[in-house]
Design an enzyme around this catalytic site. Sequence first.
Site, PDB file in Angstrom:
ATOM      1  N   ASP A 290       7.568   2.778  11.195  1.00 40.44           N
ATOM      2  CA  ASP A 290       7.443   2.657   9.731  1.00 40.44           C
ATOM      3  C   ASP A 290       6.700   3.872   9.203  1.00 40.44           C
ATOM      4  O   ASP A 290       6.724   4.936   9.805  1.00 40.44           O
ATOM      5  CB  ASP A 290       6.689   1.354   9.415  1.00 40.44           C
ATOM      6  CG  ASP A 290       5.219   1.482   9.781  1.00 40.44           C
ATOM      7  OD1 ASP A 290       4.377   1.005   9.011  1.00 40.44           O
ATOM      8  OD2 ASP A 290       4.918   2.089  10.825  1.00 40.44           O
TER       9      ASP A 290
ATOM     10  N   TYR B 141       1.382  -4.489  16.143  1.00 43.48           N
ATOM     11  CA  TYR B 141       0.759  -5.424  15.182  1.00 43.48           C
ATOM     12  C   TYR B 141      -0.715  -5.082  14.979  1.00 43.48           C
ATOM     13  O   TYR B 141      -1.224  -5.041  13.860  1.00 43.48           O
ATOM     14  CB  TYR B 141       0.842  -6.859  15.691  1.00 43.48           C
ATOM     15  CG  TYR B 141       2.157  -7.576  15.584  1.00 43.48           C
ATOM     16  CD1 TYR B 141       2.362  -8.723  16.339  1.00 43.48           C
ATOM     17  CD2 TYR B 141       3.184  -7.171  14.741  1.00 43.48           C
ATOM     18  CE1 TYR B 141       3.554  -9.440  16.260  1.00 43.48           C
ATOM     19  CE2 TYR B 141       4.378  -7.874  14.655  1.00 43.48           C
ATOM     20  CZ  TYR B 141       4.555  -9.016  15.416  1.00 43.48           C
ATOM     21  OH  TYR B 141       5.729  -9.730  15.341  1.00 43.48           O
TER      22      TYR B 141
HETATM   23  N1  LIG Z   1       4.946  -0.900  12.435  1.00 44.77           N
HETATM   24  C1  LIG Z   1       4.854  -1.965  11.623  1.00 44.77           C
HETATM   25  N2  LIG Z   1       5.284  -1.840  10.355  1.00 44.77           N
HETATM   26  C2  LIG Z   1       5.162  -2.932   9.566  1.00 44.77           C
HETATM   27  C3  LIG Z   1       4.637  -4.142   9.984  1.00 44.77           C
HETATM   28  C4  LIG Z   1       4.694  -5.011   8.860  1.00 44.77           C
HETATM   29  C5  LIG Z   1       4.227  -6.418   8.745  1.00 44.77           C
HETATM   30  N3  LIG Z   1       4.621  -7.159   9.879  1.00 44.77           N
HETATM   31  C6  LIG Z   1       3.626  -7.940  10.522  1.00 44.77           C
HETATM   32  C7  LIG Z   1       2.355  -7.970   9.841  1.00 44.77           C
HETATM   33  C8  LIG Z   1       1.933  -9.205   9.661  1.00 44.77           C
HETATM   34  C9  LIG Z   1       2.855 -10.145  10.226  1.00 44.77           C
HETATM   35  O1  LIG Z   1       2.274 -10.606  11.409  1.00 44.77           O
HETATM   36  C10 LIG Z   1       4.090  -9.345  10.556  1.00 44.77           C
HETATM   37  O2  LIG Z   1       4.554  -9.577  11.845  1.00 44.77           O
HETATM   38  C11 LIG Z   1       5.247  -4.301   7.819  1.00 44.77           C
HETATM   39  N4  LIG Z   1       5.501  -3.068   8.274  1.00 44.77           N
HETATM   40  C12 LIG Z   1       5.967  -1.891   7.543  1.00 44.77           C
HETATM   41  O3  LIG Z   1       4.801  -1.285   6.984  1.00 44.77           O
HETATM   42  C13 LIG Z   1       5.146  -0.693   5.719  1.00 44.77           C
HETATM   43  C14 LIG Z   1       4.384  -1.447   4.652  1.00 44.77           C
HETATM   44  O4  LIG Z   1       3.027  -1.034   4.727  1.00 44.77           O
HETATM   45  P1  LIG Z   1       2.082  -1.269   3.415  1.00 44.77           P
HETATM   46  O5  LIG Z   1       2.744  -0.432   2.297  1.00 44.77           O
HETATM   47  O6  LIG Z   1       0.721  -0.803   3.855  1.00 44.77           O
HETATM   48  O7  LIG Z   1       2.163  -2.768   3.125  1.00 44.77           O
HETATM   49  C15 LIG Z   1       6.653  -0.886   5.563  1.00 44.77           C
HETATM   50  O8  LIG Z   1       7.338   0.186   6.189  1.00 44.77           O
HETATM   51  C16 LIG Z   1       6.874  -2.150   6.379  1.00 44.77           C
HETATM   52  O9  LIG Z   1       8.219  -2.259   6.831  1.00 44.77           O
HETATM   53  C17 LIG Z   1       4.196  -4.251  11.330  1.00 44.77           C
HETATM   54  O10 LIG Z   1       3.708  -5.278  11.813  1.00 44.77           O
HETATM   55  N5  LIG Z   1       4.320  -3.122  12.102  1.00 44.77           N
END
Ligand SMILES: Nc1nc2c(c(CN[C@H]3C=C[C@H](O)[C@@H]3O)cn2[C@@H]2O[C@H](COP(=O)(O)O)[C@@H](O)[C@H]2O)c(=O)[nH]1
Length: 339
Positions: A237, A313
């Site tokens: 991401d 995570y």
């Molecule tokens: N690498 C990775 N990217 C993730 C997640 C998550 C949420 N998932 C977990 C979190 C809680 C729950 O337990 C879900 O399992 C969102 N994103 C990405 O981040 C970006 C948004 O960022 P901000 O603008 O700061 O909210 C966007 O590209 C979004 O696609 C992850 O976990 N890992």
Amino acid sequence: MDEPLPPRESARYVAENSRDVVVDRAGVRRAAAMLRAAAAEWRVEDWKALHELNPRAADEAALNWVFVVDALNFSFWSEQAERQCLVTYRGKAYSGYWSLCAAVNRALDAGIPITSASYYATVTLDQIRDIFRSDTDDSMPLIEERHRILNETGKILLEKFGGSFLNCVQKSEKSAQKLMHLVVECFPSYRDVTQFEGKRISFYKRAQILVADTWSVLEGKGDGCFKDISSITMFADYRLPQILVYLGALKYSDKLMKKLLKGEMLSYGDKQEVEIRGCSIWCVELIRDCLLELIGKESEKNKENINSIFLDYYLWDYARDHREDMKGIPFHRTRCIYY
Ligand SMILES: Nc1nc2c(c(CN[C@H]3C=C[C@H](O)[C@@H]3O)cn2[C@@H]2O[C@H](COP(=O)(O)O)[C@@H](O)[C@H]2O)c(=O)[nH]1
């Protein structure tokens, strides 16, 4: 057309041929040492309790919640940090990814079946604008694309899987790889594939996080007992690269850092954008390997919980909690539906 390289191999290929982004081995070791204590506690059962907006059950409705959220889990960043979409739910204002979850839960509480394919297959743009409305003047980015993806994804889920993501999960026969490939074959918006130095490569960020969230919401049991869950990589991401640079595990060239500090946008598939995403995935794979060495000596038991999903995570939450400390480190700005 030939299959693209799978995500892990794509990441290795990018890291071996990258010019503006490098993985710093000493930084990788330092990051692993920093994460060691936390890593010993990682348990899939804890995922739900981690965040108040996650579904609490491990049932078909929870799976359909995960599916619709991960179909829209992209591009929340705003051009000016102080001007962003906010969604208040049960008295608390949420931004970014959490604004999406808050809007979904707000709709469900209002009796709008936003997680039902029969609803979102034909939902109108006006209805979507209302469901994802912001408390501020800044709406959620790419709202038209989100509407198009919901209609497309809902129709396919109805046609191929009787309208329930549980049927798609059961077709994967407890294989994370089979589920990931089933999702990218059936649902076009998940096809996070591009070119790099003459090869077709894939990162499949939303398909991989969908598999991970499915595993998590089912607590690794029953239909979610994926024997190959450790083959899933980190989700490329725009937050993870930022935290990896902050931790010193990833380094950008001066040229690239200057560009990002100016807030210049990178297009999806640009060489530098691919290098950031590919090197980030590879960097997390190397941190995981380091952790396995550090913890593996202590106990076989813990090794099964040292995978790139938990690492991702944890780092993602860490980045959210240390937003202020990371202010000096820019995240790359790519407007797309893939992450
Ligand atoms: N690498 C990775 N990217 C993730 C997640 C998550 C949420 N998932 C977990 C979190 C809680 C729950 O337990 C879900 O399992 C969102 N994103 C990405 O981040 C970006 C948004 O960022 P901000 O603008 O700061 O909210 C966007 O590209 C979004 O696609 C992850 O976990 N890992």
